[in-house]
Design an enzyme around this catalytic site. Structure first.
Site: not given
Length: 268
Positions: A58-59, A62
């Site tokens: 997820h990170e 980004h």
């Protein structure tokens, strides 16, 4: 001076992430084969490590999207190594999400990579940077539920089936919560570039309390019921029944007494 070698090291997958992924793989095998003397412990380790892997991805999503959007400082911060220890707030990104899974069985949105937004030009790029994280949870949920909606469960042990169902529930809750247009969450980051400067300035002071406000609202019984009914509806659409997620969570909490119905299914 930045060299080719240093740029390469900025993007080399971290041994920390590889270790977590290895735990996920080994415990997935243990759940599938029934090798562990404690099926619940194996499910706990598998789901927790898989959940941490999804938080790292997820990170990473980004960060990678921000890099292509114009923030060239991402690599030097270590965000492209998938190392959770490099996050600005490891507590928010890893520790709290895991605690919420253990205590409440809910996918708490993580999120603590520092992106220099002033380096990114264009509203669509800003929106994509914010959307990339929860879209990773959506993709993870699709992968976890694939055996269910593809009707490919023949031969899949019940323990592994329940673990996948519970992991899918975590991914769906994380995606839905993250996409809420609440200050401090990714959903607000998607719409923020399209708001006027005046509105953004008015909302900005509330950003640190957005996630807290969401969970306070979720404690309202009517809201909580409606939220989890929505989650169950999504999971049913993906072929997962409520009983499967329930048994998955029941197995995950191996320190509690197991539900007899779930125990009976596991013994088949």
């Amino acid at each position: 001076m930045t060299t080719a070698a240093s740029r390469h090291s900025d993007r080399r997958v971290s041994p920390v992430f590889l270790g977590i992924a290895a735990v996920m793989a080994v415990t997935a095998w243990a759940v599938w084969t029934g090798f562990s003397a404690s099926p619940g412990l194996a499910v706990f380790l598998f789901v927790t490590s898989a959940w941490i892997v999804s938080l790292c991805l997820h990170e990473y999503a980004h960060a990678r999207t921000a890099l292509h959007g114009g923030d060239i400082t991402i690599g030097a911060k270590g965000y492209l190594t998938l190392n959770p220890l490099k996050y600005t707030h490891a507590l928010l990104s890893i520790v709290l999400p895991v605690v919420f899974v253990v205590l409440g069985g809910i996918g708490l949105p993580g999120g603590a990579v520092f992106i220099e937004r002033d380096r990114i030009r264009g509203r669509w790029k800003h929106s994509l940077v914010s959307a990339a994280g929860p879209l990773t949870n959506v993709l993870f949920a699709v992968v976890c539920t694939a055996p269910f909606w593809l009707d490919a469960l023949d031969g899949v042990p019940y323990g592994f089936r329940f673990a996948l169902a519970f992991l899918a529930l975590l991914q769906v809750t994380a995606a839905i919560l993250n996409f809420l247009p609440v200050p401090g969450l990714d959903g607000y980051g998607v719409v923020e570039p399209w708001l006027s400067h005046r509105i953004r300035r008015q909302i900005e002071p509330f950003a640190p309390f957005g996630l807290l406000a969401v969970f306070v609202v979720l404690f309202i019984p009517e809201v909580n019921q409606a939220f989890f009914e929505a989650i169950d509806t999504v999971l049913r659409g993906l072929g997962i029944h409520e009983a499967e997620t329930y048994c998955g969570q029941d197995l995950y909490r191996f320190w509690q007494e197991q539900n007899p119905d779930c125990e009976e299914l596991l013994s088949r």
